[in-house]
Write a protein that holds these residues in place. Structure first.
Motif, PDB file in Angstrom:
ATOM      1  N   GLU A 289       2.036  22.010  19.449  1.00 16.11           N
ATOM      2  CA  GLU A 289       0.971  21.518  18.585  1.00 16.11           C
ATOM      3  C   GLU A 289       0.964  22.275  17.261  1.00 16.11           C
ATOM      4  OE1 GLU A 289      -2.092  20.369  22.251  1.00 16.11           O
ATOM      5  OE2 GLU A 289      -2.759  21.710  20.658  1.00 16.11           O
ATOM      6  N   GLY A 290       0.690  21.553  16.188  1.00 13.53           N
ATOM      7  CA  GLY A 290       0.642  22.185  14.883  1.00 13.53           C
ATOM      8  C   GLY A 290       0.164  21.214  13.824  1.00 13.53           C
ATOM      9  N   LEU A 291       0.368  21.566  12.560  1.00 16.03           N
ATOM     10  CA  LEU A 291      -0.090  20.756  11.438  1.00 16.03           C
ATOM     11  C   LEU A 291       1.032  19.853  10.912  1.00 16.03           C
ATOM     12  CD1 LEU A 291      -2.251  22.941   9.005  1.00 16.03           C
ATOM     13  CD2 LEU A 291      -2.968  20.895  10.262  1.00 16.03           C
ATOM     14  N   TYR A 292       0.825  18.555  11.019  1.00 13.24           N
ATOM     15  CA  TYR A 292       1.666  17.616  10.291  1.00 13.24           C
ATOM     16  C   TYR A 292       1.143  17.558   8.866  1.00 13.24           C
ATOM     17  CZ  TYR A 292       3.601  15.806  14.702  1.00 13.24           C
ATOM     18  OH  TYR A 292       4.241  15.677  15.911  1.00 13.24           O
ATOM     19  N   TYR A 293       2.028  17.382   7.910  1.00 19.77           N
ATOM     20  CA  TYR A 293       1.576  17.289   6.525  1.00 19.77           C
ATOM     21  C   TYR A 293       2.368  16.235   5.767  1.00 19.77           C
ATOM     22  CZ  TYR A 293       5.648  20.328   5.653  1.00 19.77           C
ATOM     23  OH  TYR A 293       6.916  20.861   5.598  1.00 19.77           O
ATOM     24  N   ASN A 294       1.718  15.663   4.754  1.00 13.97           N
ATOM     25  CA  ASN A 294       2.312  14.640   3.916  1.00 13.97           C
ATOM     26  C   ASN A 294       2.976  15.324   2.728  1.00 13.97           C
ATOM     27  OD1 ASN A 294       2.617  12.646   1.789  1.00 13.97           O
ATOM     28  ND2 ASN A 294       1.314  11.290   3.007  1.00 13.97           N
ATOM     29  N   LYS A 295       4.291  15.367   2.734  1.00 10.50           N
ATOM     30  CA  LYS A 295       5.037  16.066   1.685  1.00 10.50           C
ATOM     31  C   LYS A 295       4.754  15.484   0.302  1.00 10.50           C
ATOM     32  CE  LYS A 295       8.925  17.183   4.762  1.00 10.50           C
ATOM     33  NZ  LYS A 295      10.388  17.000   4.994  1.00 10.50           N
ATOM     34  N   LYS A 296       4.681  14.176   0.217  1.00 15.99           N
ATOM     35  CA  LYS A 296       4.483  13.504  -1.065  1.00 15.99           C
ATOM     36  C   LYS A 296       3.134  13.871  -1.675  1.00 15.99           C
ATOM     37  CE  LYS A 296       4.702   8.901  -3.184  1.00 15.99           C
ATOM     38  NZ  LYS A 296       4.928   7.452  -2.919  1.00 15.99           N
ATOM     39  N   ILE A 297       2.074  13.857  -0.850  1.00 13.31           N
ATOM     40  CA  ILE A 297       0.737  14.195  -1.358  1.00 13.31           C
ATOM     41  C   ILE A 297       0.696  15.636  -1.846  1.00 13.31           C
ATOM     42  CG2 ILE A 297      -1.653  14.623  -0.667  1.00 13.31           C
ATOM     43  CD1 ILE A 297      -1.555  12.152   1.051  1.00 13.31           C
ATOM     44  N   LEU A 298       1.224  16.557  -1.054  1.00  8.65           N
ATOM     45  CA  LEU A 298       1.177  17.964  -1.442  1.00  8.65           C
ATOM     46  C   LEU A 298       1.957  18.207  -2.733  1.00  8.65           C
ATOM     47  CD1 LEU A 298       1.454  19.913   1.942  1.00  8.65           C
ATOM     48  CD2 LEU A 298      -0.563  19.021   0.777  1.00  8.65           C
ATOM     49  N   THR A 299       3.094  17.547  -2.856  1.00 11.50           N
ATOM     50  CA  THR A 299       3.893  17.708  -4.080  1.00 11.50           C
ATOM     51  C   THR A 299       3.152  17.155  -5.294  1.00 11.50           C
ATOM     52  OG1 THR A 299       5.972  17.590  -2.856  1.00 11.50           O
ATOM     53  CG2 THR A 299       6.059  17.125  -5.210  1.00 11.50           C
ATOM     54  N   GLN A 300       2.576  15.985  -5.148  1.00  8.03           N
ATOM     55  CA  GLN A 300       1.848  15.365  -6.253  1.00  8.03           C
ATOM     56  C   GLN A 300       0.651  16.200  -6.694  1.00  8.03           C
ATOM     57  OE1 GLN A 300       0.954  11.487  -4.642  1.00  8.03           O
ATOM     58  NE2 GLN A 300       2.843  10.571  -5.467  1.00  8.03           N
ATOM     59  N   GLN A 301       0.017  16.892  -5.738  1.00  8.33           N
ATOM     60  CA  GLN A 301      -1.159  17.696  -6.052  1.00  8.33           C
ATOM     61  C   GLN A 301      -0.799  19.147  -6.381  1.00  8.33           C
ATOM     62  OE1 GLN A 301      -4.232  16.377  -6.401  1.00  8.33           O
ATOM     63  NE2 GLN A 301      -3.169  14.430  -6.047  1.00  8.33           N
ATOM     64  N   GLY A 302       0.476  19.461  -6.387  1.00 15.95           N
ATOM     65  CA  GLY A 302       0.897  20.813  -6.713  1.00 15.95           C
ATOM     66  C   GLY A 302       0.448  21.844  -5.696  1.00 15.95           C
ATOM     67  N   ILE A 303       0.424  21.453  -4.423  1.00 12.91           N
ATOM     68  CA  ILE A 303      -0.031  22.338  -3.347  1.00 12.91           C
ATOM     69  C   ILE A 303       1.164  22.817  -2.532  1.00 12.91           C
ATOM     70  CG2 ILE A 303      -1.403  22.487  -1.237  1.00 12.91           C
ATOM     71  CD1 ILE A 303      -3.232  20.316  -2.420  1.00 12.91           C
ATOM     72  N   LYS A 304       1.336  24.120  -2.430  1.00 13.55           N
ATOM     73  CA  LYS A 304       2.389  24.666  -1.579  1.00 13.55           C
ATOM     74  C   LYS A 304       1.894  24.740  -0.147  1.00 13.55           C
ATOM     75  CE  LYS A 304       1.288  29.601  -1.863  1.00 13.55           C
ATOM     76  NZ  LYS A 304       1.816  30.957  -2.117  1.00 13.55           N
ATOM     77  N   LEU A 305       2.804  24.823   0.788  1.00 17.57           N
ATOM     78  CA  LEU A 305       2.394  24.902   2.196  1.00 17.57           C
ATOM     79  C   LEU A 305       1.533  26.134   2.402  1.00 17.57           C
ATOM     80  CD1 LEU A 305       5.551  23.895   4.266  1.00 17.57           C
ATOM     81  CD2 LEU A 305       3.563  22.522   3.673  1.00 17.57           C
ATOM     82  N   PRO A 306       0.314  25.968   2.927  1.00 19.88           N
ATOM     83  CA  PRO A 306      -0.587  27.118   3.108  1.00 19.88           C
ATOM     84  C   PRO A 306      -0.098  28.056   4.208  1.00 19.88           C
ATOM     85  CG  PRO A 306      -1.538  25.138   4.079  1.00 19.88           C
ATOM     86  CD  PRO A 306      -0.314  24.705   3.331  1.00 19.88           C
ATOM     87  N   GLU A 307      -0.058  29.331   3.900  1.00 22.34           N
ATOM     88  CA  GLU A 307       0.364  30.328   4.878  1.00 22.34           C
ATOM     89  C   GLU A 307      -0.824  31.078   5.478  1.00 22.34           C
ATOM     90  OE1 GLU A 307       3.206  32.892   3.065  1.00 22.34           O
ATOM     91  OE2 GLU A 307       4.660  31.287   2.665  1.00 22.34           O
ATOM     92  N   THR A 308      -1.990  30.968   4.835  1.00 21.02           N
ATOM     93  CA  THR A 308      -3.188  31.652   5.320  1.00 21.02           C
ATOM     94  C   THR A 308      -4.354  30.664   5.383  1.00 21.02           C
ATOM     95  OG1 THR A 308      -4.016  32.267   3.127  1.00 21.02           O
ATOM     96  CG2 THR A 308      -2.419  33.772   4.179  1.00 21.02           C
TER      97      THR A 308
END
Length: 448
Positions: free
Chosen positions: A165-184
């Motif tokens: 179990e973990g976090l699925y994420y939308n690569k396109k949305i994060l890239t468009q919003q300038g969000i890097k994968l959260p580590e904390t």
């Protein structure tokens, strides 16, 4: 960081009824011994029923695999007819199979959940000891783990696949919003705030099915309280009211209060969570590896090429880096079988648990194999990513509902829905949970 070997070099239900501990047979005969006398199966009719949970539209490929195994098994055993009985997973686990176990008449083969379920059914003398069968078929050393199906040194279930179990994420949305994968945790909350400001749902969430809401909070309290927290609740060395446990629930409430979950989640069934995410309307979704099938189907998912998977971010506690994963779904077998049925069961095991079937599960369905595969080619990149995250975690912990007592699980499920609906607060919920935990622990001690 210590790396666990998984798959390839990259990866509770407690019974609410009282069951007799005596044998369900009139004597102490063991069908395994009775059927090991070297006699072949005769041509007289042999009937087996397989209870499975592959009933959803997204599980058609898994059902086809089972059907192929059934055909192969019937072809090998003269006179054998196998009936498939499909039941929704939750109904099978919490209602139908439990009632059948109470009455002593489960199907010959059935989907079995590990941990507390298995231990309770063993205590009731309902499960076939598979230890000698696995040894006879040369399968004992071919699996990653039988831990969740081992009771007093004996194996009572054969895992079909792993999960994580973990976090699925939308690569396109994060890239468009300038969000890097959260580590904390702070980075995750900051990302959620930015997404909401852009009118994008941060987290897909459907909480009508109460078990769904508890996946993410299970990981969160392990982050803050440690991977051994469940065992601590059970043996009394930890409490739900401990500050490090309460902290996770308070932080979860932050997500609720800031409206970071999708609207109307309390009225939405589990499928709606996946639909929201696969339609590209949410940036994150906490879910299990079993969810990848609909996400990767280009006919049903607009993000089939844009989905990624990550371990939940660190929260500054002893459980950082651990992941909820293991091998808790298996086939179990009734102890109440004839010698002829047992020989047919052995053939079913031989046909089901092969390199080719495990590889087919991995390629077609993205199911982490339970057996150690030699060939892991042709795997979808998302599945490769999931297996990599699993393999490179600090360690694993089991889902809380495979260990915790039924009444505690039910109170947590209702309590989390009330928390999501604003009808309770973390401190009140923890107090209620601790009261039930103490009562369940006391009851369990008295029945031993």
């Amino acid at each position: 960081m210590r790396k666990r070997t998984l798959i390839w070099s990259a990866g509770a239900v407690a019974l609410t009824f009282m069951l007799s501990g005596c044998s369900i047979f009139s004597d102490d005969s063991d069908p395994g011994r009775d059927a090991s006398n070297g006699k072949g199966i005769q041509n007289a009719p042999i009937l087996l029923t397989i209870r499975h949970t592959q009933v959803k539209d997204t599980q058609k490929k898994r059902l086809a695999m089972l059907q192929d195994v059934v055909k192969a098994t019937e072809a090998k055993v003269p006179g054998l007819t196998i009936t498939l009985d499909g039941v929704e997973d939750k109904v099978n686990r919490f209602e139908k199979l439990r009632a059948e176990m109470a009455a002593g008449n489960p199907p010959e083969i059935f989907d079995l959940f590990g941990g507390t379920d298995t231990k309770d059914y063993v205590k009731a003398n309902r499960l076939l000891d598979l230890t000698p069968i696995l040894q006879e078929l040369g399968l004992t050393d071919k699996f990653y783990s039988f831990d969740e199906f081992t009771v007093n040194g004996k194996i009572y279930g054969i895992p079909m696949a792993g999960y994580v179990e973990g976090l699925y994420y939308n690569k396109k949305i994060l890239t468009q919003q300038g969000i890097k994968l959260p580590e904390t945790w702070d980075e995750l909350v900051a990302a959620a705030a930015k997404l909401k400001a852009a009118k994008i749902t941060p987290f897909a969430m459907a909480a009508k099915d109460s078990w769904v809401i508890n996946m993410m909070i299970n990981t969160m309290w392990v982050r803050t309280a440690g991977a051994d927290s469940i065992e601590g609740f059970l043996n009394g060395s930890m409490h739900w009211t401990d500050p490090e446990v309460l902290k996770a629930f308070e932080q979860y409430r932050t997500l609720i209060q800031k409206d970071y979950f999708q609207d109307g989640s309390l009225a939405l069934a589990y499928a709606e969570q996946q639909n929201t995410f696969s339609s590209g309307n949410a940036a994150f979704m906490f879910d299990g590896s079993w969810a990848n099938t609909p996400l990767l189907d280009p006919e049903k998912s607009v993000i089939a090429r844009d989905v990624g998977f990550m371990n939940f971010p660190s929260m500054g506690g002893p459980g950082d880096g651990y992941i909820n994963g293991g091998w808790s779904n298996a086939y179990g077998f009734s102890k109440k079988v004839t010698p002829e049925q047992l020989l047919a069961i052995k053939e079913f095991i031989k046909q089901m648990y092969t390199e080719s079937m495990q590889k087919r599960q991995l390629v077609e369905e993205g199911m982490p194999p339970a057996m150690k595969l030699q060939d892991t080619s042709q795997v979808n990149p998302l599945i490769t990513e999931i297996l990599h995250v699993f393999a490179n975690s600090k360690g694993t912990f089991p889902a809380f509902d495979s260990r915790i007592q039924t009444k505690v699980r039910e109170k947590l499920e209702r309590g989390m829905q009330e928390l999501l609906g604003g009808r309770t607060d973390p401190a009140s919920l923890m107090n209620e949970l601790q009261k039930q935990q103490e009562a369940s622990n006391k009851e369990e001690t008295h029945t031993k």
